[in-house]
Design a protein around this motif. Sequence first.
Motif, mmCIF file in Angstrom:
data_model
loop_
_atom_site.group_PDB
_atom_site.id
_atom_site.type_symbol
_atom_site.label_atom_id
_atom_site.label_comp_id
_atom_site.label_asym_id
_atom_site.label_seq_id
_atom_site.Cartn_x
_atom_site.Cartn_y
_atom_site.Cartn_z
ATOM 1 N N PHE A 85 12.741 17.132 18.722
ATOM 2 C CA PHE A 85 11.832 17.099 19.915
ATOM 3 C C PHE A 85 11.229 15.849 20.278
ATOM 4 C CE2 PHE A 85 7.112 17.887 21.152
ATOM 5 C CZ PHE A 85 7.369 17.681 22.478
ATOM 6 N N ASP A 86 11.550 15.356 21.463
ATOM 7 C CA ASP A 86 11.155 13.996 21.876
ATOM 8 C C ASP A 86 10.009 14.128 22.796
ATOM 9 O OD1 ASP A 86 10.649 11.518 22.812
ATOM 10 O OD2 ASP A 86 12.748 11.194 23.739
ATOM 11 N N ILE A 87 8.841 13.869 22.302
ATOM 12 C CA ILE A 87 7.654 13.922 22.868
ATOM 13 C C ILE A 87 7.751 13.005 24.153
ATOM 14 C CG2 ILE A 87 4.850 13.244 22.843
ATOM 15 C CD1 ILE A 87 5.099 13.769 19.969
ATOM 16 N N THR A 88 8.052 11.827 24.218
ATOM 17 C CA THR A 88 8.156 11.072 25.423
ATOM 18 C C THR A 88 9.000 11.703 26.486
ATOM 19 O OG1 THR A 88 8.099 9.124 24.104
ATOM 20 C CG2 THR A 88 8.857 8.803 26.419
ATOM 21 N N GLN A 89 10.125 12.137 26.158
ATOM 22 C CA GLN A 89 10.862 12.670 27.377
ATOM 23 C C GLN A 89 10.730 14.278 27.383
ATOM 24 O OE1 GLN A 89 13.223 11.253 28.936
ATOM 25 N NE2 GLN A 89 13.331 9.202 27.817
ATOM 26 N N GLN A 90 9.791 14.957 26.836
ATOM 27 C CA GLN A 90 9.516 16.256 26.718
ATOM 28 C C GLN A 90 11.037 17.111 26.827
ATOM 29 O OE1 GLN A 90 6.162 18.082 27.017
ATOM 30 N NE2 GLN A 90 6.011 16.041 25.854
ATOM 31 N N GLN A 91 11.585 16.718 25.670
ATOM 32 C CA GLN A 91 13.026 17.313 25.650
ATOM 33 C C GLN A 91 13.324 17.766 24.285
ATOM 34 O OE1 GLN A 91 15.918 14.896 27.717
ATOM 35 N NE2 GLN A 91 17.635 16.088 26.901
ATOM 36 N N VAL A 92 14.272 18.884 24.227
ATOM 37 C CA VAL A 92 14.634 19.502 22.844
ATOM 38 C C VAL A 92 15.906 19.482 22.972
ATOM 39 C CG1 VAL A 92 14.502 21.544 21.375
ATOM 40 C CG2 VAL A 92 12.436 20.855 22.641
ATOM 41 N N GLY B 153 7.700 12.663 12.857
ATOM 42 C CA GLY B 153 8.027 12.685 11.647
ATOM 43 C C GLY B 153 9.265 14.023 11.561
ATOM 44 N N THR B 154 9.489 14.257 10.338
ATOM 45 C CA THR B 154 10.288 15.645 10.031
ATOM 46 C C THR B 154 9.706 16.884 9.317
ATOM 47 O OG1 THR B 154 12.316 14.203 9.821
ATOM 48 C CG2 THR B 154 12.682 16.327 9.118
ATOM 49 N N PHE B 155 9.681 17.686 9.909
ATOM 50 C CA PHE B 155 9.050 18.683 9.450
ATOM 51 C C PHE B 155 10.038 20.149 9.344
ATOM 52 C CE2 PHE B 155 6.398 16.472 12.497
ATOM 53 C CZ PHE B 155 5.520 15.951 11.774
ATOM 54 N N GLU B 156 9.520 21.080 8.749
ATOM 55 C CA GLU B 156 10.313 22.409 8.577
ATOM 56 C C GLU B 156 9.666 23.604 8.985
ATOM 57 O OE1 GLU B 156 11.203 23.098 4.470
ATOM 58 O OE2 GLU B 156 12.629 21.311 4.326
ATOM 59 N N VAL B 157 10.490 24.409 9.699
ATOM 60 C CA VAL B 157 9.944 25.985 10.294
ATOM 61 C C VAL B 157 9.275 26.587 8.991
ATOM 62 C CG1 VAL B 157 10.523 28.108 11.008
ATOM 63 C CG2 VAL B 157 11.434 25.889 11.850
ATOM 64 N N PHE B 158 8.088 27.092 9.082
ATOM 65 C CA PHE B 158 7.416 27.810 8.108
ATOM 66 C C PHE B 158 7.359 29.207 8.406
ATOM 67 C CE2 PHE B 158 3.899 25.586 9.963
ATOM 68 C CZ PHE B 158 3.015 26.628 10.197
ATOM 69 N N SER B 159 7.269 29.649 9.690
ATOM 70 C CA SER B 159 7.180 31.132 10.019
ATOM 71 C C SER B 159 7.756 31.224 11.285
ATOM 72 C CB SER B 159 5.794 31.568 9.935
ATOM 73 O OG SER B 159 5.046 30.778 10.963
ATOM 74 N N LYS B 160 7.953 32.569 11.589
ATOM 75 C CA LYS B 160 8.494 33.086 12.903
ATOM 76 C C LYS B 160 7.853 34.163 13.446
ATOM 77 C CE LYS B 160 12.931 32.590 13.808
ATOM 78 N NZ LYS B 160 14.641 32.584 13.555
ATOM 79 N N SER B 161 7.472 34.583 14.446
ATOM 80 C CA SER B 161 6.956 35.801 15.244
ATOM 81 C C SER B 161 7.419 36.015 16.355
ATOM 82 C CB SER B 161 5.439 35.678 15.119
ATOM 83 O OG SER B 161 4.796 35.344 14.021
ATOM 84 N N ARG B 162 8.023 37.373 16.676
ATOM 85 C CA ARG B 162 8.551 37.839 17.821
ATOM 86 C C ARG B 162 7.507 37.762 18.732
ATOM 87 N NH1 ARG B 162 9.943 39.208 22.016
ATOM 88 N NH2 ARG B 162 11.554 40.302 22.511
ATOM 89 N N ASP B 163 6.258 38.305 18.692
ATOM 90 C CA ASP B 163 5.150 38.205 19.452
ATOM 91 C C ASP B 163 3.889 37.582 18.888
ATOM 92 O OD1 ASP B 163 6.287 40.135 21.760
ATOM 93 O OD2 ASP B 163 6.398 41.248 19.942
ATOM 94 N N PRO C 210 14.838 22.062 9.397
ATOM 95 C CA PRO C 210 14.407 20.850 9.860
ATOM 96 C C PRO C 210 13.890 20.722 11.380
ATOM 97 C CG PRO C 210 16.083 20.269 8.345
ATOM 98 C CD PRO C 210 16.179 21.680 9.164
ATOM 99 N N VAL C 211 12.831 20.458 11.576
ATOM 100 C CA VAL C 211 12.325 19.859 12.904
ATOM 101 C C VAL C 211 11.963 18.493 13.081
ATOM 102 C CG1 VAL C 211 10.884 20.323 15.073
ATOM 103 C CG2 VAL C 211 11.483 22.096 13.556
ATOM 104 N N VAL C 212 12.825 17.476 13.592
ATOM 105 C CA VAL C 212 12.503 16.016 13.813
ATOM 106 C C VAL C 212 11.634 15.956 15.097
ATOM 107 C CG1 VAL C 212 13.394 13.788 13.932
ATOM 108 C CG2 VAL C 212 14.675 15.818 12.715
ATOM 109 N N VAL C 213 10.324 15.166 14.981
ATOM 110 C CA VAL C 213 9.635 14.996 16.269
ATOM 111 C C VAL C 213 9.563 13.418 16.382
ATOM 112 C CG1 VAL C 213 7.199 15.119 17.174
ATOM 113 C CG2 VAL C 213 8.187 17.000 16.011
ATOM 114 N N LEU C 214 10.012 13.042 17.510
ATOM 115 C CA LEU C 214 10.002 11.480 17.659
ATOM 116 C C LEU C 214 9.377 11.199 19.112
ATOM 117 C CD1 LEU C 214 12.546 11.582 19.410
ATOM 118 C CD2 LEU C 214 13.886 11.273 17.081
ATOM 119 N N ARG C 215 9.344 9.865 19.494
ATOM 120 C CA ARG C 215 8.985 9.186 20.547
ATOM 121 C C ARG C 215 9.996 8.331 20.878
ATOM 122 N NH1 ARG C 215 3.365 10.651 21.742
ATOM 123 N NH2 ARG C 215 2.281 10.972 19.997
#
Length: 250
Positions: A128-135, A161-171, A244-249
């Motif tokens: 996920f690029d915060i600057t471009q608002q793109q995934v 930074g680099t994070f990890e998915v820790f939970s998922k919910s359908r709703d 992993p979820v990578v967040v950058l600018r």
Amino acid sequence: MAGRYGVSARSATRHSSRRRSRVRRRSRIHGVRVTVLSCSLAVTTGLFALAGTATGPDVPASAGALPPLSERDGDDASRGTTDRGLGPKAARPAMVKVIVEPPADPNAKPVASAPLPAGSGSGHRVVFDITQQQVWLVDADDTVVRTYLVSGSRYDQLPTGTFEVFSKSRDAVSWHGTETMEYMVRFFRGQNSNIGFHDLPVDTATGTEVQTLSQLGTPLSDGCIRQDLEDAVALWEHTEVGTPVVVLRT
């Protein structure tokens, strides 16, 4: 009356006709010299005027000198002159072509065009690029399987930074209880609530989505990353707990 060079008309009558003819011849010669001298002065004065040394307000211009550039007629705007001291020429109004854009289709999703950023990790992941608002959804072999625009937080409280998915919910329900969303994938623990990816929220009071598809690419949320429903489903299926979820600018 004395002549210009000291030759008197009266004294000329006292001499012989031969003397008078000499005086007249000499006068003619002097006249030629005077004429040449006058022309030289005029040309010299004109040259000084053209060279930028023309007389100013306190020094009168010499007779026969060319007028200063500021007093000449002409349309040569490159010289930066004025017309006869009347001030700068009035600027011509520019021709402006007005193009009226048709109103944007609120249901038209903008197309993501930026390539996967360098330094975004490796292997199976979400970027996920915060600057471009793109995934970008990236496979194990670093192949981009999907990319699209999103609407992240308007408060910009998500660190890089680099994070990890820790939970998922359908709703899911928003932290303030006024919106519902689907396909929630959480990866960051925020100050007020967890932050993750989900589809466009629906206002519980009106039953309508809180933003249009055409607004994707603009930060509008309170913290999470909003996606089109199809993209939200794709990310839901692409991830599991620990992805992993990578967040950058950029």
